[in-house]
Design a protein around this motif. Sequence first.
Motif, PDB file in Angstrom:
ATOM      1  N   ARG A  69      14.910  -1.911 -12.151  1.00  0.00           N
ATOM      2  CA  ARG A  69      14.273  -2.938 -12.848  1.00  0.00           C
ATOM      3  C   ARG A  69      14.362  -4.363 -11.827  1.00  0.00           C
ATOM      4  NH1 ARG A  69      13.968  -3.110 -18.605  1.00  0.00           N
ATOM      5  NH2 ARG A  69      14.630  -0.999 -19.296  1.00  0.00           N
ATOM      6  N   ALA A  70      13.164  -5.232 -12.082  1.00  0.00           N
ATOM      7  CA  ALA A  70      13.182  -6.504 -11.319  1.00  0.00           C
ATOM      8  C   ALA A  70      12.297  -7.321 -11.842  1.00  0.00           C
ATOM      9  CB  ALA A  70      13.011  -6.259  -9.680  1.00  0.00           C
ATOM     10  N   SER A  71      12.042  -8.697 -11.610  1.00  0.00           N
ATOM     11  CA  SER A  71      10.919  -9.409 -11.992  1.00  0.00           C
ATOM     12  C   SER A  71      10.326 -10.049 -10.579  1.00  0.00           C
ATOM     13  CB  SER A  71      11.702 -10.573 -12.700  1.00  0.00           C
ATOM     14  OG  SER A  71      10.439 -11.541 -12.997  1.00  0.00           O
ATOM     15  N   LEU A  72       9.059  -9.763 -10.515  1.00  0.00           N
ATOM     16  CA  LEU A  72       8.421  -9.874  -9.417  1.00  0.00           C
ATOM     17  C   LEU A  72       7.320 -11.210  -9.476  1.00  0.00           C
ATOM     18  CD1 LEU A  72       7.897  -6.394  -8.153  1.00  0.00           C
ATOM     19  CD2 LEU A  72       9.674  -7.853  -7.330  1.00  0.00           C
ATOM     20  N   GLU A  96      -1.015   3.774   3.683  1.00  0.00           N
ATOM     21  CA  GLU A  96       0.213   3.183   3.411  1.00  0.00           C
ATOM     22  C   GLU A  96      -0.043   2.814   1.825  1.00  0.00           C
ATOM     23  OE1 GLU A  96       2.254  -1.139   4.384  1.00  0.00           O
ATOM     24  OE2 GLU A  96       0.178  -0.654   5.352  1.00  0.00           O
ATOM     25  N   SER A  97       1.156   2.707   1.159  1.00  0.00           N
ATOM     26  CA  SER A  97       1.005   2.320  -0.370  1.00  0.00           C
ATOM     27  C   SER A  97       0.716   1.101  -0.731  1.00  0.00           C
ATOM     28  CB  SER A  97       2.511   3.113  -1.066  1.00  0.00           C
ATOM     29  OG  SER A  97       2.474   4.158  -0.955  1.00  0.00           O
ATOM     30  N   LEU A  98      -0.344   0.696  -1.840  1.00  0.00           N
ATOM     31  CA  LEU A  98      -0.437  -0.607  -1.996  1.00  0.00           C
ATOM     32  C   LEU A  98      -0.412  -0.714  -3.531  1.00  0.00           C
ATOM     33  CD1 LEU A  98      -3.894  -0.876  -0.229  1.00  0.00           C
ATOM     34  CD2 LEU A  98      -1.746  -1.926   0.551  1.00  0.00           C
ATOM     35  N   ASP A  99       0.666   0.094  -3.974  1.00  0.00           N
ATOM     36  CA  ASP A  99       1.028   0.405  -5.467  1.00  0.00           C
ATOM     37  C   ASP A  99       2.528   0.289  -5.847  1.00  0.00           C
ATOM     38  OD1 ASP A  99       2.161   2.865  -5.082  1.00  0.00           O
ATOM     39  OD2 ASP A  99       0.261   3.263  -4.277  1.00  0.00           O
ATOM     40  N   LYS A 100       2.832   0.662  -6.865  1.00  0.00           N
ATOM     41  CA  LYS A 100       4.144   0.495  -7.478  1.00  0.00           C
ATOM     42  C   LYS A 100       5.261   1.385  -6.686  1.00  0.00           C
ATOM     43  CE  LYS A 100       6.335   1.317 -11.698  1.00  0.00           C
ATOM     44  NZ  LYS A 100       6.233   1.105 -13.029  1.00  0.00           N
ATOM     45  N   ASP A 101       4.772   2.261  -5.731  1.00  0.00           N
ATOM     46  CA  ASP A 101       5.584   3.302  -4.958  1.00  0.00           C
ATOM     47  C   ASP A 101       6.536   2.308  -4.142  1.00  0.00           C
ATOM     48  OD1 ASP A 101       5.397   5.641  -6.014  1.00  0.00           O
ATOM     49  OD2 ASP A 101       3.862   6.577  -4.574  1.00  0.00           O
ATOM     50  N   LEU A 118      10.189  -0.641  -0.493  1.00  0.00           N
ATOM     51  CA  LEU A 118       9.691  -0.824   0.607  1.00  0.00           C
ATOM     52  C   LEU A 118       9.371  -2.267   0.777  1.00  0.00           C
ATOM     53  CD1 LEU A 118       6.923   2.081   0.720  1.00  0.00           C
ATOM     54  CD2 LEU A 118       9.096   1.934   2.113  1.00  0.00           C
ATOM     55  N   GLY A 119       9.593  -2.898  -0.285  1.00  0.00           N
ATOM     56  CA  GLY A 119       9.171  -4.405  -0.459  1.00  0.00           C
ATOM     57  C   GLY A 119       7.715  -4.585  -0.232  1.00  0.00           C
ATOM     58  N   GLY A 120       7.405  -6.119  -0.460  1.00  0.00           N
ATOM     59  CA  GLY A 120       5.809  -6.389  -0.235  1.00  0.00           C
ATOM     60  C   GLY A 120       5.296  -5.887  -1.512  1.00  0.00           C
ATOM     61  N   SER A 143       1.318  -6.231  -1.766  1.00  0.00           N
ATOM     62  CA  SER A 143       0.021  -5.149  -1.793  1.00  0.00           C
ATOM     63  C   SER A 143      -0.608  -5.207  -2.534  1.00  0.00           C
ATOM     64  CB  SER A 143       1.283  -4.152  -1.634  1.00  0.00           C
ATOM     65  OG  SER A 143       1.962  -4.023  -0.445  1.00  0.00           O
ATOM     66  N   TYR A 144      -0.031  -5.486  -4.207  1.00  0.00           N
ATOM     67  CA  TYR A 144      -1.029  -5.872  -5.277  1.00  0.00           C
ATOM     68  C   TYR A 144      -1.992  -6.426  -5.010  1.00  0.00           C
ATOM     69  CZ  TYR A 144       2.160  -3.337  -8.294  1.00  0.00           C
ATOM     70  OH  TYR A 144       3.113  -2.345  -8.937  1.00  0.00           O
TER      71      TYR A 144
END
Length: 248
Positions: free
Chosen positions: A46-49, A214-219, A225-227, A231-232
Amino acid sequence: MSVMSNPAYGEVLSEGKAKTLYITDDPQRLILHFRDDTTAFDGAKRASLSGKGTLNNRFNAFIMRHLEQAGVPTHFERLLNNQDSLVHRLDMLAVEFVVRNIAAGSLCKRLGFESGLELRPPLQELFLKDDERGDPLIYDQHAIRLGLATQEQLHRGAELALRVNELLMPLMADAGMLLVDYKLEFGMDDGGELLLGDEFTPDGCRLWDTKSRESLDKDRFRQGLGGVVESYRIAAKRLGVEGVVAEE
Ligand code: TMP
Ligand code: ASP
């Protein structure tokens, strides 16, 4: 209630891992609030982004409008503010419809598919929506015998899920992205029609940059991976999602 008046926020109807549903003064309408909370692995990580709620709310509105215009019935009504949307109240089926165009994630882990393998025609799977059981893969017959859905509802859900694919694959391709896979949830409205509910955001799909893959999603979150929000935002900007550029 007139369509344009702002609904009064009522009590919390339900709180998921990343969104909260509020009742309103209209029994047929709910407020869907997109939080910054992010989870993976059935809530184990879990995290808050900061900024994710706003991005997902706008991303979802953009996709839902696109689908609605193309004839896919959805619960989405309109954006209310940065993190809230007005939606039609549905009686949700406790199953998840997954569509895969490229092998990734649990398909590779579970069955040894080579990551990146193209799946044509797309592969459709059904999962039980139950975090405590780890959202297991199920057959239609399981959902029916558990009383979670009828054969007709599962058939219609699968049909709509494929229609969504036909609409979103080219949309993403034009924005330089591959729609790898996604998860949809459906529910019944008061008139007995099955509508697309929940959300369509990078939290519930895989989007790869077409060239770099490159992943631009929750992966990005799942794999540390950060960012994640960045990415979203890239994905949203490429699609031309309204309001994203101005908020940076
Ligand atoms: P999976 O590879 O983990 O089975 O996920 C397939 C797709 O469905 C991926 O885009 C993530 C999405 N998904 C969710 O959003 N929530 C879920 O609970 C599950 C099982 C999948
Ligand atoms: N949506 C699920 C969770 O938050 C599974 C996932 O996305 O990995 O735990």
